[in-house]
Design a protein around this motif. Structure first.
Motif, PDB file in Angstrom:
ATOM      1  N   THR A 222      -6.657  32.155 -10.772  1.00 44.13           N
ATOM      2  CA  THR A 222      -6.973  30.760 -10.495  1.00 44.13           C
ATOM      3  C   THR A 222      -5.751  29.891 -10.775  1.00 44.13           C
ATOM      4  O   THR A 222      -4.869  30.263 -11.542  1.00 44.13           O
ATOM      5  N   PRO A 223      -5.690  28.699 -10.168  1.00 44.86           N
ATOM      6  CA  PRO A 223      -4.557  27.817 -10.429  1.00 44.86           C
ATOM      7  C   PRO A 223      -4.438  27.411 -11.884  1.00 44.86           C
ATOM      8  O   PRO A 223      -3.360  27.048 -12.349  1.00 44.86           O
ATOM      9  N   LEU A 224      -5.557  27.445 -12.631  1.00 48.50           N
ATOM     10  CA  LEU A 224      -5.527  27.041 -14.028  1.00 48.50           C
ATOM     11  C   LEU A 224      -5.061  28.153 -14.957  1.00 48.50           C
ATOM     12  O   LEU A 224      -4.716  27.909 -16.103  1.00 48.50           O
ATOM     13  N   SER A 225      -5.054  29.373 -14.459  1.00 49.43           N
ATOM     14  CA  SER A 225      -4.719  30.499 -15.319  1.00 49.43           C
ATOM     15  C   SER A 225      -3.239  30.494 -15.663  1.00 49.43           C
ATOM     16  O   SER A 225      -2.386  30.186 -14.834  1.00 49.43           O
ATOM     17  N   ARG A 226      -2.930  30.847 -16.899  1.00 51.01           N
ATOM     18  CA  ARG A 226      -1.539  30.944 -17.323  1.00 51.01           C
ATOM     19  C   ARG A 226      -0.938  32.313 -17.019  1.00 51.01           C
ATOM     20  O   ARG A 226       0.192  32.580 -17.368  1.00 51.01           O
ATOM     21  N   VAL A 227      -1.679  33.171 -16.399  1.00 49.04           N
ATOM     22  CA  VAL A 227      -1.173  34.497 -16.080  1.00 49.04           C
ATOM     23  C   VAL A 227      -0.180  34.416 -14.922  1.00 49.04           C
ATOM     24  O   VAL A 227      -0.324  33.596 -14.020  1.00 49.04           O
ATOM     25  N   HIS A 228       0.856  35.232 -14.996  1.00 45.33           N
ATOM     26  CA  HIS A 228       1.831  35.344 -13.914  1.00 45.33           C
ATOM     27  C   HIS A 228       1.562  36.651 -13.178  1.00 45.33           C
ATOM     28  O   HIS A 228       1.449  37.704 -13.803  1.00 45.33           O
ATOM     29  N   THR A 229       1.461  36.572 -11.858  1.00 43.28           N
ATOM     30  CA  THR A 229       1.077  37.732 -11.054  1.00 43.28           C
ATOM     31  C   THR A 229       2.132  38.001  -9.991  1.00 43.28           C
ATOM     32  O   THR A 229       2.466  37.114  -9.203  1.00 43.28           O
ATOM     33  N   MET A 230       2.652  39.216  -9.992  1.00 45.26           N
ATOM     34  CA  MET A 230       3.681  39.611  -9.027  1.00 45.26           C
ATOM     35  C   MET A 230       3.264  40.899  -8.338  1.00 45.26           C
ATOM     36  O   MET A 230       2.819  41.854  -8.989  1.00 45.26           O
ATOM     37  N   GLY A 231       3.383  40.924  -7.028  1.00 41.69           N
ATOM     38  CA  GLY A 231       3.132  42.135  -6.274  1.00 41.69           C
ATOM     39  C   GLY A 231       4.429  42.891  -6.037  1.00 41.69           C
ATOM     40  O   GLY A 231       5.519  42.302  -6.052  1.00 41.69           O
ATOM     41  N   PHE A 232       4.316  44.184  -5.804  1.00 42.44           N
ATOM     42  CA  PHE A 232       5.517  44.966  -5.499  1.00 42.44           C
ATOM     43  C   PHE A 232       5.164  46.142  -4.597  1.00 42.44           C
ATOM     44  O   PHE A 232       4.034  46.634  -4.587  1.00 42.44           O
ATOM     45  N   ALA A 233       6.142  46.542  -3.814  1.00 38.91           N
ATOM     46  CA  ALA A 233       6.047  47.728  -2.966  1.00 38.91           C
ATOM     47  C   ALA A 233       7.182  48.656  -3.332  1.00 38.91           C
ATOM     48  O   ALA A 233       8.285  48.200  -3.640  1.00 38.91           O
ATOM     49  N   LEU A 234       6.910  49.942  -3.320  1.00 43.02           N
ATOM     50  CA  LEU A 234       7.959  50.882  -3.713  1.00 43.02           C
ATOM     51  C   LEU A 234       7.953  52.108  -2.828  1.00 43.02           C
ATOM     52  O   LEU A 234       6.954  52.448  -2.199  1.00 43.02           O
ATOM     53  N   ASP A 235       9.103  52.757  -2.782  1.00 38.34           N
ATOM     54  CA  ASP A 235       9.258  54.077  -2.191  1.00 38.34           C
ATOM     55  C   ASP A 235       9.895  54.978  -3.233  1.00 38.34           C
ATOM     56  O   ASP A 235      10.649  54.505  -4.106  1.00 38.34           O
ATOM     57  N   VAL A 236       9.572  56.246  -3.180  1.00 34.58           N
ATOM     58  CA  VAL A 236      10.080  57.191  -4.171  1.00 34.58           C
ATOM     59  C   VAL A 236      10.795  58.342  -3.475  1.00 34.58           C
ATOM     60  O   VAL A 236      10.610  58.597  -2.280  1.00 34.58           O
ATOM     61  N   ASN A 237      11.615  59.019  -4.240  1.00 29.16           N
ATOM     62  CA  ASN A 237      12.246  60.248  -3.784  1.00 29.16           C
ATOM     63  C   ASN A 237      11.377  61.420  -4.238  1.00 29.16           C
ATOM     64  O   ASN A 237      11.146  61.595  -5.432  1.00 29.16           O
ATOM     65  N   GLY A 238      10.876  62.205  -3.289  1.00 30.47           N
ATOM     66  CA  GLY A 238      10.088  63.362  -3.667  1.00 30.47           C
ATOM     67  C   GLY A 238       8.631  63.032  -3.898  1.00 30.47           C
ATOM     68  O   GLY A 238       8.050  62.143  -3.265  1.00 30.47           O
ATOM     69  N   ASP A 239       8.033  63.726  -4.877  1.00 32.60           N
ATOM     70  CA  ASP A 239       6.601  63.637  -5.140  1.00 32.60           C
ATOM     71  C   ASP A 239       6.234  62.276  -5.725  1.00 32.60           C
ATOM     72  O   ASP A 239       6.842  61.824  -6.707  1.00 32.60           O
TER      73      ASP A 239
END
Length: 314
Positions: A222-239
């Motif tokens: 919510t706009p009132l929340s003090r939480v910071h939220t970040m999305g991310f996408a990743l790629d890996v080598n191998g498994d």
């Protein structure tokens, strides 16, 4: 993760410990919670009720998606022509869409789709693409959900049927009520399911033990929340699996799913400060096997899963 809720004043360490404990077991007794934080039962109960009463914290039953007949899930990042808000609101109106946010970064909007099968998922993507103002989108379909506050603890395989348990009308009534009130008493659950209190208790314990439902703490964006939220996408080598297990084990990781598409994994970091967000992002970047990481900031939640009043699948 470190949960932060919009209260009048700062959360202290005891509040944060209570929220973390409730995330692990939203039906934990006040006596158990009191022992965990070292307070009297009455004081502990008052703190929990304050956190619930101020609107940021909810205790709900997170239900396995197969209970809703949803077996194909995935994530979409959207680039827009012009403002993101109108696009996000129209995307949120689509039945296939369960979660929508506006974001800062290369993408203007992110969304999650949950459908019965791959064919209906493709139709949902086409409907997103047809929204006026959508310039381009990138998709990742989930193969495994490692961590998500809306689902029971993972990893969940891209959710197949609940082969290990059969649900009847009593179970569905219990789940429907737990979905909105995770701490409902067994007497209350008995009244909505038509069972005795003892039978309702036995049924609820079975649903919890088999992973059909998990009662935990949920903090809305919510706009009132003090939480910071970040999305991310990743790629890996191998498994992917060893890397995913390490990422999911980080407290500040709120969600993580791996699959196929424009990236190998999608996740969310939620923390009480930008320093904590950055530190977690750097830990992800530094893990052996991580090849690339792209991140964006979630600004406003337009739609969250519980806003979508899905009926339970019979």
């Amino acid at each position: 993760m470190r949960y932060v809720v919009p209260v009048h004043g700062n959360l202290d360490d005891i509040d944060e410990r209570l929220v973390r404990a409730l995330h692990e077991d939203g039906r934990a007794s006040y006596e158990t919670l009191a022992r965990l934080v070292g307070l009297a039962r009455s004081t502990t109960k008052a703190r929990v009720q304050r956190l619930l009463g101020e609107g940021g914290l909810r205790l709900v039953g997170a239900i396995h998606p197969a209970v809703f007949g949803l077996h194909q899930l995935g994530h979409v990042t959207i680039e827009t022509d012009g403002p993101a808000g109108p696009v996000a609101r129209q995307v949120a109106e689509l039945d296939e869409v369960s979660f929508v946010t506006t974001t800062a970064g290369r993408f203007a909007v992110t969304a999650e789709l949950r459908t019965a099968d791959l064919e209906s998922f493709a139709r949902g993507l086409a409907r997103v693409q047809a929204v006026p103002g959508v310039r381009a989108l990138q998709t990742m379909t989930y193969l495994r959900i490692w961590k998500d506050p809306y689902f029971p603890p993972g990893p969940l395989e891209s959710p197949g049927p609940l082969a290990h348990i059969e649900l009847d009308a009593h179970d569905h009534a219990l789940l429907a009520h737990l979905r909105t009130d995770g701490r409902a008493s067994f007497a209350e659950l008995a009244s909505v399911s038509g069972l005795s209190a003892g039978a309702a208790r036995a049924r609820v314990l079975r649903l919890l033990e088999t992973g059909v439902v998990h009662v935990g703490a949920l903090v809305r964006m919510t706009p009132l929340s003090r939480v910071h939220t970040m999305g991310f996408a990743l790629d890996v080598n191998g498994d992917t699996e060893p890397v995913a297990r390490k990422i999911a084990a980080l407290d500040e990781i709120d969600c993580l799913a791996t699959g196929i598409g424009w990236c190998g994994g999608i996740g969310t970091i939620r923390a009480g400060s930008l320093d904590d967000v950055l530190a977690t992002l750097e830990r992800v970047r530094g893990l052996p096997g991580v090849r690339t990481v792209e991140a964006w900031t979630h600004l406003r939640a337009i739609k969250e899963e519980n806003d979508r009043a899905l009926p339970l699948a019979e």
